[in-house]
Motif scaffolding. Structure first.
Motif, mmCIF file in Angstrom:
data_model
loop_
_atom_site.group_PDB
_atom_site.id
_atom_site.type_symbol
_atom_site.label_atom_id
_atom_site.label_comp_id
_atom_site.label_asym_id
_atom_site.label_seq_id
_atom_site.Cartn_x
_atom_site.Cartn_y
_atom_site.Cartn_z
ATOM 1 N N HIS A 62 0.825 -1.201 0.000
ATOM 2 C CA HIS A 62 0.000 0.000 0.000
ATOM 3 C C HIS A 62 0.866 1.261 0.000
ATOM 4 C CE1 HIS A 62 -3.786 -2.137 0.549
ATOM 5 N NE2 HIS A 62 -3.140 -2.934 1.386
ATOM 6 N N GLY A 67 -2.128 -1.069 -3.507
ATOM 7 C CA GLY A 67 -3.152 -2.112 -3.540
ATOM 8 C C GLY A 67 -4.494 -1.575 -3.089
ATOM 9 N N GLY A 68 -5.530 -1.819 -3.880
ATOM 10 C CA GLY A 68 -6.872 -1.357 -3.561
ATOM 11 C C GLY A 68 -6.995 0.154 -3.532
ATOM 12 N N ASN A 69 -6.040 0.836 -4.159
ATOM 13 C CA ASN A 69 -5.990 2.302 -4.150
ATOM 14 C C ASN A 69 -5.972 2.872 -2.736
ATOM 15 O OD1 ASN A 69 -5.911 2.601 -6.953
ATOM 16 N ND2 ASN A 69 -8.123 2.283 -7.067
ATOM 17 N N VAL A 70 -5.372 2.128 -1.812
ATOM 18 C CA VAL A 70 -5.225 2.577 -0.435
ATOM 19 C C VAL A 70 -3.739 2.753 -0.169
ATOM 20 C CG1 VAL A 70 -5.606 2.014 1.997
ATOM 21 C CG2 VAL A 70 -7.306 1.344 0.286
ATOM 22 N N ARG A 79 -12.086 3.893 4.681
ATOM 23 C CA ARG A 79 -11.970 2.528 4.170
ATOM 24 C C ARG A 79 -11.886 1.466 5.247
ATOM 25 N NH1 ARG A 79 -8.543 5.420 0.446
ATOM 26 N NH2 ARG A 79 -9.613 5.582 -1.529
ATOM 27 N N LYS A 137 -12.521 -7.806 3.614
ATOM 28 C CA LYS A 137 -11.180 -7.814 3.035
ATOM 29 C C LYS A 137 -10.134 -7.806 4.141
ATOM 30 C CE LYS A 137 -12.283 -5.839 -1.354
ATOM 31 N NZ LYS A 137 -11.727 -5.235 -2.508
ATOM 32 N N GLN A 159 -3.421 -9.259 3.237
ATOM 33 C CA GLN A 159 -4.046 -10.209 2.331
ATOM 34 C C GLN A 159 -3.222 -11.488 2.262
ATOM 35 O OE1 GLN A 159 -4.424 -8.889 -1.734
ATOM 36 N NE2 GLN A 159 -6.312 -10.035 -1.976
#
Length: 122
Positions: A59, A65-68, A83, A95, A99
């Motif tokens: 991130h 990742g995940g635009n975070v 989020r 989520k 991950q």
């Protein structure tokens, strides 16, 4: 014959000793007197090291990742507001993070929760 038996015993000893493995929690049990300090949880002292160790690899920056993006105070703060960072690290959201990894230690999760509850102090 004695050499054969001695060789067999030595081979067996090497074979069985090669199956030994260490379990970190057995070698280094947690100190029952050690507590999780969540009294004065600030970003730089407590939260930033947790995020850098567990989150920033995926991130960071515009390709996060995940635009975070969690590579700054503002990014982490925004992730707690918009989020649900806490839900992700506590594995209570859809989520769980990291991950494919194990949940963070409870002390780290509690520190993040306390930081959020205290209004995100620097």
């Amino acid at each position: 014959m004695k050499k054969y038996i001695l060789g067999l015993l030595l081979s067996g000893t090497c074979l069985f000793s090669g199956c030994y493995y260490d379990v970190e929690s057995e070698l280094y049990p947690k100190d029952p007197n050690q507590t999780c300090d969540t009294l004065n949880v600030g970003y730089q002292a407590r939260i930033e090291p947790i995020i850098k160790s567990n989150c920033v690899a995926c991130h960071t920056g515009s390709g996060a990742g995940g635009n975070v993006s969690l590579d700054s105070y503002q990014g982490v703060r925004d992730a707690t507001i918009n989020r649900n960072l806490y839900g992700a690290v506590s594995h209570t959201s859809n989520k769980p993070m990291p991950q494919g990894g194990n949940k963070l230690p409870d002390c780290d999760i509690n520190a993040i929760k306390k930081w959020i509850d205290n209004g995100h102090p620097q």
